[in-house]
Write a protein that holds these residues in place. Structure first.
Motif, mmCIF file in Angstrom:
data_model
loop_
_atom_site.group_PDB
_atom_site.id
_atom_site.type_symbol
_atom_site.label_atom_id
_atom_site.label_comp_id
_atom_site.label_asym_id
_atom_site.label_seq_id
_atom_site.Cartn_x
_atom_site.Cartn_y
_atom_site.Cartn_z
ATOM 1 N N UNK A 54 18.921 63.843 79.009
ATOM 2 C CA UNK A 54 17.595 64.447 78.826
ATOM 3 C C UNK A 54 17.677 65.964 78.614
ATOM 4 N N UNK A 95 12.788 73.071 66.786
ATOM 5 C CA UNK A 95 11.480 73.722 66.711
ATOM 6 C C UNK A 95 11.605 75.154 66.196
ATOM 7 N N UNK A 145 15.603 69.659 70.866
ATOM 8 C CA UNK A 145 14.209 69.754 70.401
ATOM 9 C C UNK A 145 13.804 71.210 70.238
ATOM 10 N N UNK A 146 14.205 72.046 71.190
ATOM 11 C CA UNK A 146 13.790 73.458 71.143
ATOM 12 C C UNK A 146 14.483 74.192 69.998
ATOM 13 N N UNK A 150 15.877 55.470 72.581
ATOM 14 C CA UNK A 150 14.792 56.113 71.847
ATOM 15 C C UNK A 150 15.356 57.314 71.099
ATOM 16 N N UNK A 151 15.143 57.336 69.783
ATOM 17 C CA UNK A 151 15.653 58.438 68.960
ATOM 18 C C UNK A 151 14.825 59.693 69.241
ATOM 19 N N UNK A 152 15.511 60.831 69.345
ATOM 20 C CA UNK A 152 14.801 62.086 69.566
ATOM 21 C C UNK A 152 13.829 62.319 68.414
ATOM 22 N N UNK A 153 12.634 62.773 68.764
ATOM 23 C CA UNK A 153 11.611 63.025 67.763
ATOM 24 C C UNK A 153 12.109 64.036 66.722
ATOM 25 N N UNK A 154 12.910 64.991 67.162
ATOM 26 C CA UNK A 154 13.378 66.029 66.231
ATOM 27 C C UNK A 154 14.401 65.500 65.227
ATOM 28 N N UNK A 157 18.057 59.135 73.648
ATOM 29 C CA UNK A 157 18.211 58.913 75.085
ATOM 30 C C UNK A 157 18.283 57.399 75.252
ATOM 31 N N UNK A 207 7.860 71.911 78.486
ATOM 32 C CA UNK A 207 8.324 71.281 79.730
ATOM 33 C C UNK A 207 9.534 70.405 79.445
ATOM 34 N N UNK A 208 10.277 70.082 80.496
ATOM 35 C CA UNK A 208 11.366 69.120 80.363
ATOM 36 C C UNK A 208 11.120 67.949 81.312
ATOM 37 N N UNK A 209 12.040 66.987 81.300
ATOM 38 C CA UNK A 209 11.835 65.760 82.069
ATOM 39 C C UNK A 209 11.767 66.035 83.575
ATOM 40 N N UNK A 232 18.636 66.621 75.132
ATOM 41 C CA UNK A 232 17.502 66.270 74.261
ATOM 42 C C UNK A 232 16.513 67.435 74.185
ATOM 43 N N UNK A 233 16.217 68.016 75.334
ATOM 44 C CA UNK A 233 15.294 69.153 75.375
ATOM 45 C C UNK A 233 15.865 70.318 74.568
ATOM 46 N N UNK A 287 13.547 58.544 81.202
ATOM 47 C CA UNK A 287 13.352 59.473 80.091
ATOM 48 C C UNK A 287 13.145 58.720 78.777
ATOM 49 N N UNK A 288 12.250 59.220 77.948
ATOM 50 C CA UNK A 288 11.985 58.656 76.630
ATOM 51 C C UNK A 288 12.116 59.799 75.626
ATOM 52 N N UNK A 289 13.255 59.851 74.957
ATOM 53 C CA UNK A 289 13.587 60.933 74.023
ATOM 54 C C UNK A 289 13.354 62.285 74.710
ATOM 55 N N UNK A 290 12.998 63.322 73.914
ATOM 56 C CA UNK A 290 12.833 64.658 74.493
ATOM 57 C C UNK A 290 11.416 64.904 74.971
ATOM 58 N N UNK A 291 10.522 63.920 74.750
ATOM 59 C CA UNK A 291 9.100 64.208 74.916
ATOM 60 C C UNK A 291 8.383 63.245 75.826
ATOM 61 N N UNK A 334 8.088 69.228 74.394
ATOM 62 C CA UNK A 334 9.402 69.612 74.931
ATOM 63 C C UNK A 334 9.663 71.111 74.835
ATOM 64 N N UNK A 335 8.844 71.837 74.073
ATOM 65 C CA UNK A 335 8.992 73.298 74.038
ATOM 66 C C UNK A 335 8.422 73.944 75.292
#
Lengths: 225, 310
Positions: B286, B297, B293-294, B261-265, B178, A65-67, B289-290, A9-13, A62-63
């Protein structure tokens, strides 16, 4: 059973999909295969895929799909049969080895215990493939350079190396696209444009393409600019 | 109709940015775009512009513009900068410049980046369909330097008003990450230092990234990994054990291990930290993280809707 592919996994995206931990033709072919399959069948929320030597970074929204969902999709793509080799695109890159355009050529010859002409012949004989882009826009890392010219990079970078320089280090070769510092060896100059003014195809190569060099005279180099 | 703004002073790293040029990482081209995407979007929508319209990213070096031809409305958002015309404002303001007036933006109590959006279309160069300036090459809309003149097509005037600065636009000192992709190259005690330790931003801070000071994070294996793709937010560790957080103009590939890796959000908030500010990393799964992010957003969409100029 191989422990690859590994999904990290690489961050949320993102997911980094690894096919090996050392550079092998098999690992790189697996990267190219998944990359090609993603063009045909992008995963939900797909943003972009970035291929490298042994792994592929797949980024997604990430809105959407998820990993875990993305991994399931990618595993199905990896299981698909390979594409035929015949699809490989070939490119010819012109290179002029004139002394004035190749400031390190004599030193490369001395370090490799070869004549300058033998260095040129060895460079032209390489079996080059585009393994990845990196460092700066349009910097395509061409693997497959001859063992006879395999030198470690210099201890210190040289500044302001002009765009179009043909530089080598280890088994790799790059045709530079910007004026940038480099610690690689400058053995020639190319008038071939990697960055193109063509919105439909802004870069000459795709990752996986084959490249050959063709020697040109100084007059041809000047005329091609 | 056009408006014209003359740049009479600009600090380093003041440049034209739009929403960025994603999709070209495979050709060595990083996405660029604003360091703080939320503030950038806020400035645009506050004028009724499209959310990714070309705007000006202002660094701590500041900016001074003289309005040669107007009027034209502008919106400032991001950080706590000091904004002066004939009046004094903070960031987070819609205002109008008329011919003969000047605008100065300079560093204020907090934040590293602010955005100046313009009601109208800023004339500037594009590359690969985007006017985002890529620092290392200058491709895109370009840097702002003293003497440059900005032309704005179809300038508009909207009502001056302050904009609400949401709490999630403030600097973020605790960044969710993550772990990895190369956390396996670090000893358990090094990973513990990374998760529990206090870091700070150094002065080596530009659009490519920021070097951090803090616990030494020396990998426990030789650095022989093949170069691989890297992303904005990567915490990359060089052989000397010093971590660098990669930002908007990061290189697309690299051969250094990434401990996390820092979360983009969390990155817009991270970009508003300043050199010497404290920073901590908090690992999440993970799935978390999702979820983060949501949530982010949804919050930003609601906020942007609330400040959009009808």
């Amino acid at each position: 059973m191989s422990r690859f592919p590994i999904f990290r996994p690489v961050a949320e995206h993102g997911l980094l999909v690894e096919f090996g931990d050392t550079i092998t033709p098999e690992a790189h072919l697996a990267v190219l295969h998944l990359d090609a399959m993603l063009v045909q069948s992008p995963c939900p929320g797909f943003r972009e895929a970035t291929p490298a030597y042994v792994n592929l970074l797949v980024q997604f929204d990430p809105n959407i799909a998820n990993h875990a969902e993305t991994e399931t999709h990618l595993r199905a793509l990896i299981a698909r049969p390979p594409l035929s080799e015949a699809a490989t695109a070939q490119h010819e890159v012109q290179v002029c080895y004139d002394d004035a355009l190749a400031p390190d050529l004599a030193e490369v010859a001395a370090r490799c215990d070869l004549s300058v002409e033998a260095v040129i012949a060895a460079h032209l004989a390489g079996d080059y493939r585009v393994f990845l882009y990196g460092f700066a826009p349009g910097y395509a890392y061409l693997g497959g350079g001859p063992q006879a010219l395999s030198l470690p990079r210099k201890d210190a970078a040289v500044r302001d190396v002009p765009a179009g320089s043909v530089i080598i280090a280890g088994p790799q070769c790059i045709v530079t696209t910007l004026s940038m510092p480099t610690g690689w060896w400058r053995i020639g100059r190319s008038p071939t444009q990697i960055l193109r003014d063509d919105p439909a195809r802004p870069f000459l190569f795709d990752v996986g393409d084959a490249v050959t060099f063709r020697r040109i005279r100084r007059t041809e180099f000047e005329a091609a600019l | 109709m056009t408006a014209r703004l003359h740049v009479s002073a600009a600090g380093p790293l003041v440049s034209v940015q739009d929403a960025g040029r994603p999709g070209f990482a495979r050709f060595g081209v990083t996405a660029s775009g604003p360091m703080d995407r939320l503030a950038f979007a806020t400035a645009n929508v506050a004028l009724g512009n499209s959310i990714g319209a070309a705007a000006i990213e202002v660094s701590l070096g500041g900016l001074k513009l003289d309005c040669v031809e107007g009027p034209v409305s502008l919106a400032v958002a991001g950080g706590g900068f000091i904004v002066e015309t004939d009046q004094k404002f903070g960031s987070w303001q819609v205002l109008t410049l008329t011919a003969g007036q000047s605008l100065t933006i300079r560093r204020g109590p907090w934040g590293s980046w602010c955005y100046l959006a313009i009601a109208g279309r800023l004339e500037c160069a594009t590359w690969l369909g985007s006017s985002a300036t890529l620092g290392t090459s200058g491709f895109g809309g370009g840097k702002l330097v003293a003497g440059r003149e900005l032309t704005i097509h179809a300038p508009r005037v909207v009502t001056a008003r302050p904009l609400a600065c949401p709490v999630f636009a403030r600097p973020r000192h605790r960044l969710h990450v993550t772990l990895g992709p190369q956390d396996r190259f670090f000893a358990p005690e090094t990973l513990r230092d990374f998760q529990k330790g206090l870091f700070a931003l150094s002065t080596a801070y530009d659009r490519m990234g920021v070097r951090l000071s803090g616990p030494e994070l020396v990998p426990n294996v030789a650095l022989t990994m093949p170069s691989e793709p890297v992303t904005r937010g990567a915490v990359q560790v060089a052989g000397d054990g010093v971590a660098t957080l990669l930002l908007a103009d990061h290189q697309t590939t690299g051969g250094y291990p990434k401990i996390a890796t820092v979360l983009d959000c969390d990155l817009d908030g991270a970009a508003q930290l300043r050199s010497f500010d404290a920073l901590m990393f908090r690992p999440v799964t993970p799935a978390e993280a999702t979820a983060r992010a949501r949530l982010h957003s949804a919050l930003t969409a609601r906020y942007l809707q609330s400040v959009t100029q009808a």
